[in-house]
Design a protein around this motif. Structure first.
Motif, PDB file in Angstrom:
ATOM      1  N   THR A 238       0.850  -1.191   0.000  1.00 36.15           N
ATOM      2  CA  THR A 238       0.000   0.000   0.000  1.00 36.15           C
ATOM      3  C   THR A 238       0.885   1.240   0.000  1.00 36.15           C
ATOM      4  O   THR A 238       1.898   1.295   0.696  1.00 36.15           O
ATOM      5  CB  THR A 238      -0.903   0.013   1.245  1.00 36.15           C
ATOM      6  N   ILE A 239       0.501   2.237  -0.805  1.00 38.12           N
ATOM      7  CA  ILE A 239       1.264   3.482  -0.860  1.00 38.12           C
ATOM      8  C   ILE A 239       0.306   4.635  -1.125  1.00 38.12           C
ATOM      9  O   ILE A 239      -0.725   4.453  -1.790  1.00 38.12           O
ATOM     10  CB  ILE A 239       2.347   3.405  -1.967  1.00 38.12           C
ATOM     11  N   ALA A 240       0.601   5.800  -0.573  1.00 40.44           N
ATOM     12  CA  ALA A 240      -0.173   7.005  -0.854  1.00 40.44           C
ATOM     13  C   ALA A 240       0.692   7.864  -1.790  1.00 40.44           C
ATOM     14  O   ALA A 240       1.519   8.655  -1.334  1.00 40.44           O
ATOM     15  CB  ALA A 240      -0.506   7.757   0.429  1.00 40.44           C
ATOM     16  N   ALA A 241       0.499   7.695  -3.087  1.00 40.31           N
ATOM     17  CA  ALA A 241       1.402   8.298  -4.075  1.00 40.31           C
ATOM     18  C   ALA A 241       1.419   9.825  -3.990  1.00 40.31           C
ATOM     19  O   ALA A 241       2.482  10.447  -4.092  1.00 40.31           O
ATOM     20  CB  ALA A 241       1.016   7.847  -5.483  1.00 40.31           C
ATOM     21  N   LYS A 242       0.251  10.437  -3.808  1.00 38.00           N
ATOM     22  CA  LYS A 242       0.208  11.903  -3.738  1.00 38.00           C
ATOM     23  C   LYS A 242       0.952  12.398  -2.510  1.00 38.00           C
ATOM     24  O   LYS A 242       1.672  13.411  -2.569  1.00 38.00           O
ATOM     25  CB  LYS A 242      -1.252  12.381  -3.691  1.00 38.00           C
ATOM     26  N   THR A 243       0.808  11.700  -1.395  1.00 34.81           N
ATOM     27  CA  THR A 243       1.534  12.056  -0.177  1.00 34.81           C
ATOM     28  C   THR A 243       3.029  11.872  -0.374  1.00 34.81           C
ATOM     29  O   THR A 243       3.843  12.695   0.080  1.00 34.81           O
ATOM     30  CB  THR A 243       1.045  11.199   1.009  1.00 34.81           C
ATOM     31  N   GLU A 244       3.414  10.776  -1.048  1.00 39.88           N
ATOM     32  CA  GLU A 244       4.832  10.533  -1.330  1.00 39.88           C
ATOM     33  C   GLU A 244       5.416  11.647  -2.189  1.00 39.88           C
ATOM     34  O   GLU A 244       6.577  12.034  -2.019  1.00 39.88           O
ATOM     35  CB  GLU A 244       4.998   9.191  -2.049  1.00 39.88           C
ATOM     36  N   GLU A 245       4.602  12.183  -3.092  1.00 33.23           N
ATOM     37  CA  GLU A 245       5.052  13.294  -3.931  1.00 33.23           C
ATOM     38  C   GLU A 245       5.313  14.529  -3.062  1.00 33.23           C
ATOM     39  O   GLU A 245       6.291  15.261  -3.270  1.00 33.23           O
ATOM     40  CB  GLU A 245       3.999  13.600  -4.996  1.00 33.23           C
ATOM     41  N   ASP A 246       4.452  14.752  -2.075  1.00 39.96           N
ATOM     42  CA  ASP A 246       4.649  15.881  -1.146  1.00 39.96           C
ATOM     43  C   ASP A 246       5.926  15.693  -0.327  1.00 39.96           C
ATOM     44  O   ASP A 246       6.675  16.648  -0.103  1.00 39.96           O
ATOM     45  CB  ASP A 246       3.449  16.004  -0.202  1.00 39.96           C
ATOM     46  N   ILE A 247       6.178  14.454   0.112  1.00 40.38           N
ATOM     47  CA  ILE A 247       7.390  14.146   0.883  1.00 40.38           C
ATOM     48  C   ILE A 247       8.631  14.384   0.033  1.00 40.38           C
ATOM     49  O   ILE A 247       9.617  14.983   0.481  1.00 40.38           O
ATOM     50  CB  ILE A 247       7.365  12.697   1.405  1.00 40.38           C
ATOM     51  N   ALA A 248       8.585  13.929  -1.214  1.00 34.24           N
ATOM     52  CA  ALA A 248       9.737  14.059  -2.117  1.00 34.24           C
ATOM     53  C   ALA A 248      10.083  15.518  -2.383  1.00 34.24           C
ATOM     54  O   ALA A 248      11.238  15.861  -2.663  1.00 34.24           O
ATOM     55  CB  ALA A 248       9.452  13.336  -3.434  1.00 34.24           C
ATOM     56  N   ALA A 249       9.071  16.410  -2.280  1.00 36.56           N
ATOM     57  CA  ALA A 249       9.290  17.833  -2.556  1.00 36.56           C
ATOM     58  C   ALA A 249       9.981  18.559  -1.406  1.00 36.56           C
ATOM     59  O   ALA A 249      10.480  19.674  -1.585  1.00 36.56           O
ATOM     60  CB  ALA A 249       7.956  18.507  -2.865  1.00 36.56           C
ATOM     61  N   LEU A 250      10.024  17.930  -0.221  1.00 39.68           N
ATOM     62  CA  LEU A 250      10.671  18.562   0.933  1.00 39.68           C
ATOM     63  C   LEU A 250      12.184  18.591   0.742  1.00 39.68           C
ATOM     64  O   LEU A 250      12.766  17.672   0.164  1.00 39.68           O
ATOM     65  CB  LEU A 250      10.304  17.810   2.217  1.00 39.68           C
ATOM     66  N   ASP A 251      12.815  19.628   1.264  1.00 44.27           N
ATOM     67  CA  ASP A 251      14.240  19.853   0.989  1.00 44.27           C
ATOM     68  C   ASP A 251      15.183  19.028   1.845  1.00 44.27           C
ATOM     69  O   ASP A 251      16.212  18.551   1.373  1.00 44.27           O
ATOM     70  CB  ASP A 251      14.574  21.342   1.165  1.00 44.27           C
ATOM     71  N   THR A 252      14.860  18.863   3.123  1.00 43.57           N
ATOM     72  CA  THR A 252      15.826  18.243   4.031  1.00 43.57           C
ATOM     73  C   THR A 252      15.356  16.875   4.527  1.00 43.57           C
ATOM     74  O   THR A 252      14.150  16.588   4.566  1.00 43.57           O
ATOM     75  CB  THR A 252      16.091  19.133   5.262  1.00 43.57           C
ATOM     76  N   TYR A 253      16.328  16.063   4.928  1.00 43.66           N
ATOM     77  CA  TYR A 253      16.032  14.749   5.506  1.00 43.66           C
ATOM     78  C   TYR A 253      15.189  14.891   6.762  1.00 43.66           C
ATOM     79  O   TYR A 253      14.263  14.110   7.000  1.00 43.66           O
ATOM     80  CB  TYR A 253      17.356  14.032   5.830  1.00 43.66           C
ATOM     81  N   GLU A 254      15.505  15.928   7.570  1.00 39.68           N
ATOM     82  CA  GLU A 254      14.779  16.137   8.826  1.00 39.68           C
ATOM     83  C   GLU A 254      13.304  16.418   8.564  1.00 39.68           C
ATOM     84  O   GLU A 254      12.424  15.905   9.273  1.00 39.68           O
ATOM     85  CB  GLU A 254      15.409  17.300   9.609  1.00 39.68           C
ATOM     86  N   ASP A 255      13.022  17.254   7.545  1.00 40.96           N
ATOM     87  CA  ASP A 255      11.634  17.573   7.210  1.00 40.96           C
ATOM     88  C   ASP A 255      10.886  16.323   6.736  1.00 40.96           C
ATOM     89  O   ASP A 255       9.729  16.099   7.100  1.00 40.96           O
ATOM     90  CB  ASP A 255      11.577  18.649   6.123  1.00 40.96           C
TER      91      ASP A 255
END
Length: 370
Positions: A238-255
């Motif tokens: 199971t994956i939430a692709a739209k959410t993963e796209e939001d995560i991928a857009a974040l700049d830092t590992y911490e975020d």
């Protein structure tokens, strides 16, 4: 080792969104069935924390992870096996892939239309693509049956074996089953089966694409996908692709970690998917570690040392003498190659050694050896 996984699914299930998360290549994501007309190709890295741990010890010039090619293939519609929509192009692109990542819509969204405006139905979505691939495989089988029957009538033994495999596949496909559900114990039949290159014999990973609220535990739709995958012995996630796209857009590992923590996830769905795809292709990794680089090398599970040496260079395989092997756990425990050697933990292996996932290898070879 150029290995490809093809992302497939009906229009508007989230294929291109998922591809955008997996690859630095950006596919145009649009609410239109044939947004992805030409397959988008990207190279993804396989997450492997072992490389970072070794780099902390070795201090190499660079870290080189294992990679796998991912292909975003145009959306499929009912009738593709007869050339409807972009069917012929779609089916041809699947044939070039080593494995299939089948994305199935498991979320409600009134702004994203399902073909015909019908309600969400993962079972029907899966069935449509299965049916189109099965029909294409039946075309292949029927053409081969006509050819092999003529040859078998002349008493040819190989043609008779081919007929046995072809008829077994035909029976399964006509029952609506994928060809991968048919197995053969006989090695000759296995070879015949392999050489047919049927679409539904390719290993498949079913991906239930859910919304953010179901990212951790899934929902009723994704549970249905899990049941269908289990019924045919396939893998599922199971994956939430739209959410993963939001995560991928974040700049830092911490975020990114903070976002995952809020969702109750230990690692991103993308990382889990890449690892599963790698496993789906029956692939493993051996590692070379030195001052220039710490590098992951891809090999097929069960390969012996000379074959793995050939992944680095064909001369290594041709002139193979021996392999010096350090287990990853020992390298981390003792802290250096020299300390491992002093502790008597470095293995010296010959041509029959079956390489294990995570082995740290040095190959000794003679280029003049035939």
């Amino acid at each position: 080792m150029a290995l490809k996984c093809g992302i497939v699914g009906l229009p508007n299930v989230g294929k291109s969104t998922l591809f955008n998360c997996l690859s630095s290549a950006k596919a145009q994501a649009a609410n239109f069935p044939f947004c992805t007309i030409e397959p988008n190709l990207g190279v993804i890295t396989v997450p492997d924390e072992r490389l970072n741990k070794l780099a902390e010890i070795v201090h190499p010039g660079q870290i080189v992870p294992a990679t796998c090619e991912i292909v975003d293939i145009a959306g499929l519609v009912k009738g593709a096996s007869k050339g409807e929509g972009l069917g012929n192009k779609f089916l041809g692109n699947i044939r070039e892939c080593d494995a299939i990542i089948h994305v199935i819509r498991c979320f409600d969204d009134d702004n994203i239309i399902r073909e015909g405006g019908a309600p969400i139905d993962p079972e029907e979505d899966k069935s449509i693509i299965d049916t189109e691939l099965q029909l294409k495989d039946l075309e292949t089988i029927d053409a081969q049956l006509k050819k092999q029957e003529k040859i078998a009538n002349s008493g040819d033994k190989e043609a008779k074996e081919a007929l046995e495999a072809l008829n077994a596949y035909k029976k399964a496909l006509e029952q609506g089953k994928n060809a991968r559900t048919v197995t053969f114990d006989d090695k000759e039949l296995q070879k015949v089966a392999h050489d047919l290159f049927l679409l539904t014999t390719k290993p498949v990973l079913y991906v239930a694409n859910v919304d953010e609220s179901a990212a951790k535990d899934g929902n009723a739709y994704s549970k249905k996908v899990e049941e269908m995958a289990a019924a045919e012995g396939a893998e599922c996630m199971t994956i939430a692709a739209k959410t993963e796209e939001d995560i991928a857009a974040l700049d830092t590992y911490e975020d990114k970690k903070m976002f995952l923590d809020e969702l109750g996830l230990k690692e991103s769905g993308v990382d889990r998917l890449i690892k599963k795809a790698y496993h789906l292709l029956n692939l493993q990794t051996f590692i070379t570690a030195g001052p220039m680089e710490v590098k992951a090398w891809t090999f097929h599970k069960g390969w012996k040392a000379p074959q793995c040496a050939g992944v680095i260079h064909t001369d290594f395989e041709k002139g193979f003498i021996r392999a010096e092997v350090i287990k990853y756990e020992d390298y981390i425990k003792y802290g250096s190659e020299g300390a491992v050697r002093d502790a008597g933990k470095m293995g010296v292996e010959g041509k029959d050694y079956v390489v294990q996932d995570g082995d740290i290898m040095h190959f000794r070879f003679n280029v003049s050896k035939n």
